[in-house]
Scaffold this motif. Sequence first.
Motif, mmCIF file in Angstrom:
data_model
loop_
_atom_site.group_PDB
_atom_site.id
_atom_site.type_symbol
_atom_site.label_atom_id
_atom_site.label_comp_id
_atom_site.label_asym_id
_atom_site.label_seq_id
_atom_site.Cartn_x
_atom_site.Cartn_y
_atom_site.Cartn_z
ATOM 1 N N ALA A 279 0.867 -1.180 0.000
ATOM 2 C CA ALA A 279 0.000 0.000 0.000
ATOM 3 C C ALA A 279 0.901 1.227 0.000
ATOM 4 C CB ALA A 279 -0.904 0.001 1.225
ATOM 5 N N PHE A 280 0.623 2.159 -0.889
ATOM 6 C CA PHE A 280 1.376 3.408 -0.964
ATOM 7 C C PHE A 280 0.446 4.525 -0.486
ATOM 8 C CE2 PHE A 280 3.032 0.502 -4.132
ATOM 9 C CZ PHE A 280 4.397 0.533 -3.883
ATOM 10 N N ILE A 281 0.624 4.916 0.755
ATOM 11 C CA ILE A 281 -0.299 5.856 1.389
ATOM 12 C C ILE A 281 0.353 7.230 1.485
ATOM 13 C CG2 ILE A 281 -1.760 6.308 3.376
ATOM 14 C CD1 ILE A 281 -2.454 3.746 1.861
ATOM 15 N N LYS A 282 -0.166 8.161 0.707
ATOM 16 C CA LYS A 282 0.285 9.543 0.843
ATOM 17 C C LYS A 282 -0.375 10.144 2.078
ATOM 18 C CE LYS A 282 1.294 10.523 -4.004
ATOM 19 N NZ LYS A 282 1.090 11.454 -5.137
ATOM 20 N N SER A 283 0.388 10.923 2.800
ATOM 21 C CA SER A 283 -0.152 11.451 4.051
ATOM 22 C C SER A 283 0.230 12.909 4.217
ATOM 23 C CB SER A 283 0.363 10.637 5.246
ATOM 24 O OG SER A 283 1.753 10.824 5.400
ATOM 25 N N GLN A 284 -0.423 13.527 5.169
ATOM 26 C CA GLN A 284 -0.160 14.917 5.504
ATOM 27 C C GLN A 284 -0.295 15.072 7.015
ATOM 28 O OE1 GLN A 284 -3.152 16.921 3.253
ATOM 29 N NE2 GLN A 284 -4.849 16.157 4.479
ATOM 30 N N PRO A 285 0.377 16.063 7.588
ATOM 31 C CA PRO A 285 0.287 16.229 9.042
ATOM 32 C C PRO A 285 -1.150 16.489 9.481
ATOM 33 C CG PRO A 285 2.081 17.548 8.130
ATOM 34 C CD PRO A 285 1.294 17.038 6.962
ATOM 35 N N ASN A 286 -1.516 15.885 10.607
ATOM 36 C CA ASN A 286 -2.828 16.129 11.203
ATOM 37 C C ASN A 286 -2.667 17.237 12.236
ATOM 38 O OD1 ASN A 286 -5.325 16.088 12.378
ATOM 39 N ND2 ASN A 286 -5.418 13.879 12.663
ATOM 40 N N ARG A 287 -3.221 18.393 11.955
ATOM 41 C CA ARG A 287 -2.998 19.569 12.792
ATOM 42 C C ARG A 287 -4.201 19.908 13.668
ATOM 43 N NH1 ARG A 287 2.037 20.904 13.227
ATOM 44 N NH2 ARG A 287 1.487 23.081 13.556
ATOM 45 N N ASP A 288 -5.173 19.017 13.737
ATOM 46 C CA ASP A 288 -6.384 19.320 14.506
ATOM 47 C C ASP A 288 -6.080 19.392 15.995
ATOM 48 O OD1 ASP A 288 -7.642 19.271 12.128
ATOM 49 O OD2 ASP A 288 -8.822 17.463 12.493
ATOM 50 N N LEU A 289 -6.495 20.484 16.611
ATOM 51 C CA LEU A 289 -6.280 20.688 18.043
ATOM 52 C C LEU A 289 -7.555 20.310 18.794
ATOM 53 C CD1 LEU A 289 -4.143 21.566 20.035
ATOM 54 C CD2 LEU A 289 -4.924 23.915 19.800
ATOM 55 N N LEU A 290 -7.922 19.033 18.667
ATOM 56 C CA LEU A 290 -9.094 18.476 19.327
ATOM 57 C C LEU A 290 -8.704 17.143 19.958
ATOM 58 C CD1 LEU A 290 -11.750 19.094 16.507
ATOM 59 C CD2 LEU A 290 -11.433 20.472 18.574
ATOM 60 N N PHE A 291 -9.552 16.645 20.847
ATOM 61 C CA PHE A 291 -9.246 15.362 21.475
ATOM 62 C C PHE A 291 -9.345 14.205 20.486
ATOM 63 C CE2 PHE A 291 -10.044 17.675 25.497
ATOM 64 C CZ PHE A 291 -8.863 17.342 26.146
ATOM 65 N N ASP A 292 -9.971 14.433 19.311
ATOM 66 C CA ASP A 292 -9.920 13.427 18.249
ATOM 67 C C ASP A 292 -8.472 13.092 17.898
ATOM 68 O OD1 ASP A 292 -12.227 15.209 18.107
ATOM 69 O OD2 ASP A 292 -12.874 14.007 16.410
ATOM 70 N N ASN A 293 -7.610 14.098 18.009
ATOM 71 C CA ASN A 293 -6.227 13.989 17.565
ATOM 72 C C ASN A 293 -5.256 13.870 18.738
ATOM 73 O OD1 ASN A 293 -4.260 13.927 15.515
ATOM 74 N ND2 ASN A 293 -3.838 16.111 15.750
ATOM 75 N N TYR A 294 -5.766 13.595 19.932
ATOM 76 C CA TYR A 294 -4.910 13.464 21.113
ATOM 77 C C TYR A 294 -4.505 12.002 21.289
ATOM 78 C CZ TYR A 294 -3.415 13.504 25.973
ATOM 79 O OH TYR A 294 -2.684 13.353 27.122
ATOM 80 N N PRO A 295 -3.239 11.695 21.636
ATOM 81 C CA PRO A 295 -2.157 12.621 21.992
ATOM 82 C C PRO A 295 -1.241 12.996 20.828
ATOM 83 C CG PRO A 295 -1.493 10.406 22.540
ATOM 84 C CD PRO A 295 -2.871 10.292 21.926
#
Length: 682
Positions: A436-452
């Motif tokens: 699998a070749f998965i292109k990605s990008q930083p996750n910058r969401d400042l919510l608990f969805d994205n914690y820690p």
Amino acid sequence: MAVVITGLMSFTMVARAQSYTQPFQNQTTTLMGKSVQANMYFVKMGYWRLKTATLNLNFQLSQLSDRQTSDVTVTLNGVAVASFRPQATTGLQTKQLNIPTRLIAGTNNLQVRGQLLNQVDKQRVTVAPTPANWLTIDQRSNVNFEYDIAPAESKINSFYEHFTGTDTIVDQQAVMAIPDQPSQAELTASLYALAGQSRLITTEDEQLPVVQLTDSKVKRAHYQMLIARYHRLPKVVRERIDVKKMQGGALIQTLKLEGHQLLVVTAKTDQLLIKAAKFVANQELMRETSQAAKRVTGGTPTYTSTLQYDGSYQLTPTDDQLTGTDHQEKAYFVSLPTDRTNANGSTIHLKFRYSKNLNFKQSLVTIKVNGQPIGSRRLSVARADNDELTVKLPPNKSLSNAFTIQVGFDLMLPGQDNDRAVSQTPWATVLSGSQAFIKSQPNRDLLFDNYPSTFIKNRTFNHVVVVAPQTMAPADFATLTNLFNLMGNFVQQNTGTIQVYRHQPSRAVLKTSSVIAFGTPAQNNLIKQLNSQLYFQFNRQFTGFRSNEKLSLESRYAQNVGTAQLIRSPYNAQRALLVVTASKPTDVYRASTQINLQRNVQQYRDADAILVDRDNHHFSYRFKKNKALRQTMPVPRLIQTHSQLLLFLAAGLGCFVILGGAVILILRKNGFLKREAKHDAR
């Protein structure tokens, strides 16, 4: 365990009998089709001397299934161990099966396969796959072990194996102990070590606690890791340490003391103590160290090996074969770094082969992502020995940092119908070259969805500063345990930086760091200064919280609640700041229980503030309108991201230059510029 003590320290240990039930991590799952299968996994500790292993399978079949014809087969690591027919009941059934201990490895794959045939009447059954063909496997299924524990040897790697064992953690037989009022360096060292240990813990509800040396948990725990500067170790421990080994270095040493197994991590300087803790946080080094004592100097390599993320994932290291008619499926798990999410342009490249005895007009291969089909193709006899399929993930398809890729084959045989069984066995193999070749990008969401993940970058701590209470109560150690057991599950390397402060750091430190502050305003001056920035703010006396636009708080009730708040750092808009606070340390701890396990954090979608009361009523809210952290891009990345806009601007500028030149030529040709020049000369 029997212990014979001779004098003060010498004793002999013998193996002790134990029982441990290991639940599978699968949720209750319903499988549909004529031939169904489910995969479950369990582990066995290396120090277990297995006596028996029993599978407790809780399941339910469709009420229409024929119990005399339908069957279920259980295989372990590819070897069939049992087959049985379901009981003539329509409710939940439990089947206990003995698992041959000789087949059990360290990590094990238990597969449950079923052939489900529906009853048409008393004489006939149907083999046609319909929605009425289903098998539900209950999440309470488990494996129970009866075993003896081989005593830990006086080796660092032997202690390490026992200390991080699943049964050790569940039975609360492991603790990490530090001085009652630890220094900043001792706290920092303990967090490095805790993160390294907690990433190995597979139990869903239990944690490795960080406690004070005088805590009663220390006496109850058989395996103890002591982290402290040498002069702050208990006297009975200092007497067992060879100080000569600490000249210019830190020391990691196993001890047997009053019936307990100890690993002492100590040094005479703060820097060396933290260096030793990084060694302890390195799983590879700890498993390789077979001596009783290890000296760690400033030049000792301690960093974990790093794998650079390039977006390429091998689906399977070995060829996976699927056999049987109709639908056969294999699932593969893909995990992105926790601080990233998928981007457009991802592809899956599948390499496979299959038998040539198929009905190629009806046989298919299908690729799904999280259960949703993204591509299919008919199989072909010409490509049977070496087939390939590449599919693109749909544009703007949102995935979490962990998702499942399912490869399914519909293997149909010529002449296959609903009334007769087929003696031939078709097969398909997923080859190890599948990726699998998965292109990605930083996750910058400042919510608990994205914690820690907001505090992690490239699978390590992203310049994290922890501001702890100046005076720590037992509840504060429990809060620290909750915060960093979860972080340790996500941090895969010890190459990042983390620093604990018992006082308010300088503004320069806060500006360059992601900050975690916990405690009460009376204990932690930074929290008091941040009050105006909080979503739930304290009253003037700092004895309770004020009401706000989201929640009205009665004055007495507001004194007995705790909050966890994820705000944009006022010192640096590109950084996160987590505040876990209340007016009492016990309520601070209560707030931390909502972010101590991944399944707890997952409750709080689209939220940046959590409030918990003493009756365990918890509420979550979102205050910030813009959930993303501000981000500055390097110039090359900025050019790449806005390349089309820059091309349009360049084209527009070019047109403007050409148009301007044309105007000048026209004016000159008609003599306007020449006349202007003569007029100026006069």
